[in-house]
Write an enzyme that holds these catalytic residues in place. Structure first.
Site, PDB file in Angstrom:
ATOM      1  N   GLY A 190       0.770  -0.870   0.216  1.00  0.00           N
ATOM      2  CA  GLY A 190       0.467   0.282  -0.005  1.00  0.00           C
ATOM      3  C   GLY A 190       0.955   1.558  -0.093  1.00  0.00           C
ATOM      4  O   GLY A 190       1.623   1.424   0.743  1.00  0.00           O
ATOM      5  N   CYS A 191       0.306   2.599  -0.484  1.00  0.00           N
ATOM      6  CA  CYS A 191       0.740   3.368  -0.350  1.00  0.00           C
ATOM      7  C   CYS A 191       1.957   4.474   0.945  1.00  0.00           C
ATOM      8  O   CYS A 191       2.764   4.080   1.358  1.00  0.00           O
ATOM      9  CB  CYS A 191      -0.259   4.854  -0.580  1.00  0.00           C
ATOM     10  SG  CYS A 191      -1.843   4.626  -0.094  1.00  0.00           S
TER      11      CYS A 191
END
Lengths: 350, 350, 350, 350
Positions: A153-154
């Site tokens: 994920g970011c």
């Protein structure tokens, strides 16, 4: 250089993750984009969805059909939402494709944890078992030759790159970690909503999903493995009135009595020879624009003698190192190519 | 209504604090602006510096001259930098004016602490002694009839309003407080610098003065008084690509075992009948745009059972509640007028 | 001051026009908001739609019901879309209310022209006949005592205020007029769409509806009346990455041989004693921020001897002078109150 | 590919034009950056001025010294202000370097016109004579083998690419041309000023230098040559609250009776096989974000039968096609390399 290019397909091409994959893959020397896929817009030209691609990528969008994709491509990127990827991945794997999934579906190894945070069913056990978590700079992370990579994920990418060396070294009290994260609006995707309405978000700064963000278990899973014991974090996410960029400002009580210079050296050592992590010198903290459009993650430090806490600041471009760029970095490593192939673009500044 | 209006003067009229004072004072029913003062631009019309005031405030800027100001005005606002105010305040006091100072000069009661953080000389002891710290919603804060009010800093205002009830009640472990603060660019003033250059700051998010901001001792002084013991905080400041607004995201370990509802009720009680603090209901956090242009401070909560920490989120408009608005609120209280006089403008949304 | 306040209702309260009406009417000394109305959100509190109104306007939204509104209110503002207003106006008129309509429905006197540009049915002839076009500064415009005012469009307001004196004086060749208009994104309303998506519009500038905007016939109708002959204009609209503000940059060939000073004097004379139009001095052109949040329209000039053309630049806040502010100005004139009542707020700068 | 890379130097490396040259040249396959030069910052590392280059370009800035540069480089780019370039160009030419100048100094062939608009001395006659105006897509423009190329201005690039085919074909009445141009703030450079102050420019739209911009004679010179007679234009420049991007909205009366389809075909034919100009299809107008970060110029049309005028809309990234990108395109053509070498990056979207 490979005389025959590897063929890649992108599912979810009409989202921001998909179109950013195209920006990089279009000039990647080892690959050729042979199919852009969209469940909702198949049959339309890609450039009708994104006029900036006129004359560059006018090919028609294909529909979702694993068998057909397998005839056209060797690798498929899934830039699809959580809950959708877990439906598609088994089909693409069975059709013989290598898969890099950008959704959250394969990041959480414990299915009940996944279901608690994501609020829908976990993926099937077999593909979940096979998936390798692709945080590229994680020590020991090996994806070469794998069939299914789960792209991080970011927020976890910026956060884990900022915390891992300290946690692994035992220099951070793992029960003290507080993460104050900020993201540009592109992280919310291209779908329309009041939250991403220009007039609502411009000249505005807001918190959301406080302590509830689905990236929390991903961060805790990786930190727990590094610490050798469960780690629980406090995690707040905010939206910044800008399109791209994540900053994760992280706080922790220090264990041991190391100087700021030693912290910097610890991180420089951890990321030695890794092309995309840059450790800033003392007294200098990175800003999001300094990595915009690039695959860099920049990290800076402030040690506070008054409180015994360290503040660690990490920045990435959420669509690059936080999504498409790292996915391509994972492809490079999966295929045995140099890690930075096709990713050597400098930040766009200003 | 007062048939004879109180006369006010503003020193530092060509900065953002000064011009924001004009926006509110111009329609304040009890006062009349009789002099706008600028050391650097005296003799020029105010509207030449700020064309939005053409036809509204075309009067010439006066120079700094306490005796002359005393002939024209009853109250003087100093929207001047730290280090400048301490030179001017004694002159204006001696000339018989009431003074509201927006700089940091009179906020820190301990002169050596002031000099450590502000890096120049502290004010003289007599005027420092006389100055009352004007955080309007602080319990017991009484400024009526005073001659010299020290208006709080922008970050301290949001932060203290967010922390005071919890600290005073003993519900927060005071050694656990971490403050992650974010501000719009107007907080840096109208002076030009690379930091406030549009192309550098637009689409950018950056940290600055980590653990070094001069607002730290101000926060610690007030929290320490509320706690009855010294309090040390971790404090990070960031710049957001927007003009106005501050969000302070605050973290602390909870003492006692109170529910989120109880926290909300504690704060509602603390701020009962105070017109400018709004406590949000459970699960709702304020955003900066929701107070923009107004004197409100909005506060929301998230209690995390997993970590035993509470996250408190407070927002203000840095130029209003964080500067000019609170200064006028202080004037109202000093003069015995209703606290919200001239400050009843709603947030400008969107 | 009126001891009994006039009661006003707002239909379309959950749009940007409606909420901006609330911002001004809330502190208007002559009126009281007694009903906020929304077809889609009736029964919910207003502040649930707009949290910036918490504690200020928590009243429940009413549904659309002319008879009930007539029991609560004397005047109704319709901040409803074109095509909706024409359905509601006859009901509110029949129920005995005075009506100020912010939509385009009653601006075009020729029904076939309306239908050509608006692509739906024109209003009924009787109410169209009764409607008075409320461009407040138009010479001879008299709305006092009227029942139905049609509030001008945002682009026409800036454009007509910029062109009318020149056209009426015969100083502009009416076949040469080109209007290059730019608007902030709030003009597109609160509804969600890809166009108003933050990530699409931030750091972007785009043209739309070139030569097709429905404000064209409104501009031509008023200019034609002023010129005494049909006028056709070239009109381009653009979106600017900002929330509020319109600039209309207008070009025309000059007739006669007047100096820039004479142009300025012509406009100063035309707008003498009108509180909301400010004519800039030579060599100074207004910017949108200089009127933001206020009811001002500022106008500047550049005469080019090389080409014999004049460039006229007019700016407004599209939500104020271009919508809610002018609507209140119309109410004031309709009711015989001072034109600027409740509208004396200064621009919010910066 | 060239086994020995051509060596390039950049003067003015610490401005936005210079740093954008670095972004592209850094990955250009035929060249190597051997010297970055700054009069004001020599001796400091480049990455100290621009932290986004840390680890990428840490080399020290050289001072201005033509002889030394000639030992290190084959080509020099001058990203220096007008008035400075004309002092340096003769030195670099004499030292044997090929020169590409990004300033306005060598664009105007008539020295008195230059001095009238630029307000300082014109370059010496010999180097002015030698300079070739490098608008790459101008018909007949040939720079191969030249020693001194004058790179076009940002506004002229967008404007001329939008007008040239129409003017050359005689389809536009050349006495009717009005250009309404808009630029992002990076066009004003990295120097600090109130105009480029974030709080002044954010949420603002403003006109400047109306009819006075020094790019006017450049546009007129090229249009005049294409028309075979003098051309005078009306030209307005505006600042948009964004970092990058120019839109030129151009108006002209049509000569002949050509359809919109014919206009589009005229332009497609003119720019056939030119890699960086994209002509949009009917009813679609380009926005600045659709070319951001890339060397594209996109052009769209709207023909208005009501007025007999055509509206032409052209967009570029001012720092790329309007400066560094076109300069590199000129280098490629000067050196006989494929025109798009090193310039194939896609727009960064969103």
């Amino acid at each position: 250089m490979n005389p025959v290019k590897t063929r890649v397909a992108i599912v979810g091409s009409t989202g921001y993750g998909g179109v950013e994959l195209i920006r990089f893959l279009h000039q990647h020397p080892e690959v050729e984009i042979t199919s852009v896929i969209s469940a909702s817009s198949s049959g339309k030209p890609m450039s009708a969805q994104f006029p900036h691609l006129i004359g560059v990528m006018d090919m028609e969008l294909d529909g979702v059909d694993a068998a057909k994709t397998a005839q056209k491509a060797d690798i498929v990127f899934l830039a699809t939402p959580s809950g959708v990827s877990s439906k598609l991945v088994p089909q693409y794997l069975e059709a013989g494709l290598k898969v890099i999934d950008l959704s959250g579906d394969y990041r959480i190894k414990d299915s009940s944890t996944y279901e608690e945070w994501y609020k829908h069913d976990a993926p099937d056990a077999a593909s979940l078992e096979e998936a390798v978590y692709g945080l590229c700079e994680l020590k020991g992370n090996d994806v070469q030759g794998k069939r299914l990579i789960s792209n991080p994920g970011c927020y976890p990418t910026a956060t884990l790159l900022g915390l891992l060396p300290g946690v692994e070294a035992g220099w951070l009290a793992t029960d003290s970690i507080i993460i104050d994260a900020k993201s540009g609006v592109s992280g919310a995707g291209r779908g329309t909503s009041l939250t991403s309405h220009y007039a609502e978000m411009n000249e505005n700064f807001k918190a959301y999903k406080v302590n509830k963000h689905q990236h929390i278990p991903e961060i805790e899973q990786v930190l727990g493995a590094a610490a050798g014991k469960p780690v629980t974090v406090t995690f707040t996410t905010h939206l910044v009135p800008m399109t791209r960029g994540i900053m994760s400002t992280m706080y922790g009580s220090t264990a041991g009595n190391h100087s700021e210079e030693e912290w910097i050296e610890l991180y420089r050592e951890y990321y030695r020879d890794r092309p995309f992590v840059r450790i800033r010198k003392q007294g200098q903290w990175p800003s999001t624009k300094e990595v915009a459009g690039s695959n860099y993650c920049d990290i800076g430090f402030a040690l506070d003698a008054r409180t015994g806490r360290i503040t660690i600041i990490a920045v990435i471009d959420n669509l690059v190192k936080g999504a498409a760029g790292q996915a391509i970095q994972n492809m490079n490593r999966m295929m045995g190519w140099a890690e930075h192939t096709g990713l050597n673009m400098l930040p766009v500044y200003p």
